[in-house]
Write a protein that holds these residues in place. Sequence first.
Motif, mmCIF file in Angstrom:
data_model
loop_
_atom_site.group_PDB
_atom_site.id
_atom_site.type_symbol
_atom_site.label_atom_id
_atom_site.label_comp_id
_atom_site.label_asym_id
_atom_site.label_seq_id
_atom_site.Cartn_x
_atom_site.Cartn_y
_atom_site.Cartn_z
ATOM 1 N N VAL A 248 0.878 -1.183 0.000
ATOM 2 C CA VAL A 248 0.000 0.000 0.000
ATOM 3 C C VAL A 248 0.918 1.237 0.000
ATOM 4 N N PRO A 249 0.667 2.239 -0.860
ATOM 5 C CA PRO A 249 1.519 3.444 -0.837
ATOM 6 C C PRO A 249 1.497 4.101 0.550
ATOM 7 N N PHE A 250 2.672 4.557 1.009
ATOM 8 C CA PHE A 250 2.715 5.163 2.344
ATOM 9 C C PHE A 250 3.518 6.460 2.364
ATOM 10 N N LEU A 251 3.050 7.370 3.219
ATOM 11 C CA LEU A 251 3.786 8.607 3.510
ATOM 12 C C LEU A 251 4.204 8.502 4.974
ATOM 13 N N LEU A 265 17.819 8.012 8.244
ATOM 14 C CA LEU A 265 17.356 6.782 7.585
ATOM 15 C C LEU A 265 18.468 5.767 7.364
ATOM 16 N N GLU A 266 19.680 6.056 7.929
ATOM 17 C CA GLU A 266 20.828 5.238 7.558
ATOM 18 C C GLU A 266 20.705 3.759 7.955
ATOM 19 N N LEU A 267 19.746 3.439 8.859
ATOM 20 C CA LEU A 267 19.607 2.036 9.276
ATOM 21 C C LEU A 267 18.780 1.203 8.286
ATOM 22 N N LEU A 268 18.128 1.885 7.332
ATOM 23 C CA LEU A 268 17.369 1.128 6.324
ATOM 24 C C LEU A 268 18.343 0.334 5.460
ATOM 25 N N PRO A 269 17.954 -0.894 5.065
ATOM 26 C CA PRO A 269 18.864 -1.684 4.228
ATOM 27 C C PRO A 269 19.167 -0.955 2.917
ATOM 28 N N LYS A 270 20.359 -1.195 2.393
ATOM 29 C CA LYS A 270 20.737 -0.571 1.108
ATOM 30 C C LYS A 270 19.708 -0.934 0.035
ATOM 31 N N GLY A 271 19.306 0.041 -0.732
ATOM 32 C CA GLY A 271 18.377 -0.226 -1.844
ATOM 33 C C GLY A 271 16.911 -0.280 -1.420
ATOM 34 N N PHE A 272 16.632 -0.092 -0.123
ATOM 35 C CA PHE A 272 15.241 -0.217 0.354
ATOM 36 C C PHE A 272 14.324 0.805 -0.335
ATOM 37 N N GLY A 280 6.649 4.502 -1.565
ATOM 38 C CA GLY A 280 6.806 5.072 -0.230
ATOM 39 C C GLY A 280 7.478 6.429 -0.308
ATOM 40 N N HIS A 281 7.023 7.357 0.527
ATOM 41 C CA HIS A 281 7.647 8.673 0.568
ATOM 42 C C HIS A 281 7.967 8.956 2.029
ATOM 43 N N ILE A 282 9.256 9.226 2.338
ATOM 44 C CA ILE A 282 9.652 9.419 3.731
ATOM 45 C C ILE A 282 10.099 10.871 3.928
ATOM 46 N N VAL A 283 9.531 11.533 4.948
ATOM 47 C CA VAL A 283 9.875 12.946 5.208
ATOM 48 C C VAL A 283 10.259 13.097 6.679
ATOM 49 N N LYS A 284 10.897 14.245 6.994
ATOM 50 C CA LYS A 284 11.312 14.479 8.375
ATOM 51 C C LYS A 284 10.178 15.048 9.228
ATOM 52 N N TRP A 285 9.252 15.702 8.587
ATOM 53 C CA TRP A 285 8.137 16.341 9.300
ATOM 54 C C TRP A 285 7.064 16.640 8.279
ATOM 55 N N ALA A 286 5.806 16.558 8.654
ATOM 56 C CA ALA A 286 4.723 16.805 7.685
ATOM 57 C C ALA A 286 3.715 17.773 8.276
#
Length: 405
Positions: A248-251, A265-272, A280-286
């Motif tokens: 499912v698309p996620f923000l 985000l450095e703990l996410l696996p490489k290429g995630f 998926g869209h990841i932001v610092k604050w919304a």
Amino acid sequence: METKQESCRLPRNGKRVILFPLPYQGHINPMLQIASVLYSKGFSITIIHTNLNPLNACNYPHFEFHSISASLSETEASTEDIVAILIALNAKCVVPFWDCLVKLTSISNVQEDSFACIITDPLWYFVHAVANDFKLPTIILQTNSVSAYLAFAAYPILREKCYLPIQDSQLEAPIIECPPLRVKDIPIFETGDPKNVDKVISAMDESCISWLDKHAPKSVIYVSFGSVVNIDETEFLEIAWGLANSRVPFLWVVRPGLVREAEWLELLPKGFVEMLDGRGHIVKWAPQQEVLAHPAVGGFLTHGGWNSTLESICEGVPMICQPYFGDQMVNARYISHVWRLGLHLDGKVERREIEIAVRRVMIETEGQEMRERILYSKEKANLCLKPGGSSYQSLERLIDHILSF
Ligand code: UDP
């Protein structure tokens, strides 16, 4: 920071209210909201805030802002014990708050407004004694839900009946005195970090709105755990994989400080992120309220903070609650089992559980039923705010009460 009050266009009633929020976003927002309502009713507004929260005075050109220094030591500011921080804050702010009131009340002799009262947070417990010395009445703004408030108030009885301290073997036991709560729902505080709060208040990331614009109605799950919660690496990765596997698309708001001992985000696996292929869209604050109001958003994976809960109800978005501490446990239980506006993830954070919950809310008929129920709650919430509604009437009564001082 101090700003000069601009010339007022709305008629004034000659009374000025001082508001003093606790330096956490979930406590500041409701305080600014009540300030705006009072301003619209003719009161002049003075906000006193700690230097931990550089509030954006430009958004409130008619308010007067005064910053006081909380001067926490590095050790005090860096502890994860939220209770220790609150105690330190209360001790450190007495003198600066006192000095600020001296300054304000001496200026008031030459100003047209008279001070009516101070509105503050229940956790600023030092304020009452200081206000008393200045003969200013105080009013408490409770930023938790009534249910959470009652659960906090039940602490002595919970201790007396041996529900506290919590024993692992009792976690599932119902609390007969506080239905529908179980022992694991008792609102407890374990950790917190005000430095993180400071960081997250600053940036508002608008880019997520243009990302949402590209999505079909009700197709995106919004994920945010508020401004204080922190999680460990394992939980972070379980959430990441749960979201990815749901397809499912996620923000997702991953604020710096959300994951302990990580920058971002450095703990996410490489290429995630690449593997998500734009899903998926990841932001610092919304800008959360705007996000929840966006037609593309169909669900909210939340820590169940009270502001987030209200905002989700007011926008008709069903929730998946992953509570961490304090009132979040109570809210999650009510959302899932009493109001039936969402799901409650109350076990260990696991990718499979998250994946299933996201699909239940976003794709299955169960989610559609929750959406229908929450739209009904949204209508009821809106009625409360209209003339004659319960919140509207409470505000009218509050205003009459302040005018009586
Ligand atoms: N918030 C926001 N953007 C984010 C995360 C949070 O605007 O990325 C706002 C949210 O709208 C809410 C507040 O921060 O008004 C969080 O308050 P809540 O009571 O939900 O949780 P807390 O931060 O106190 O745990």
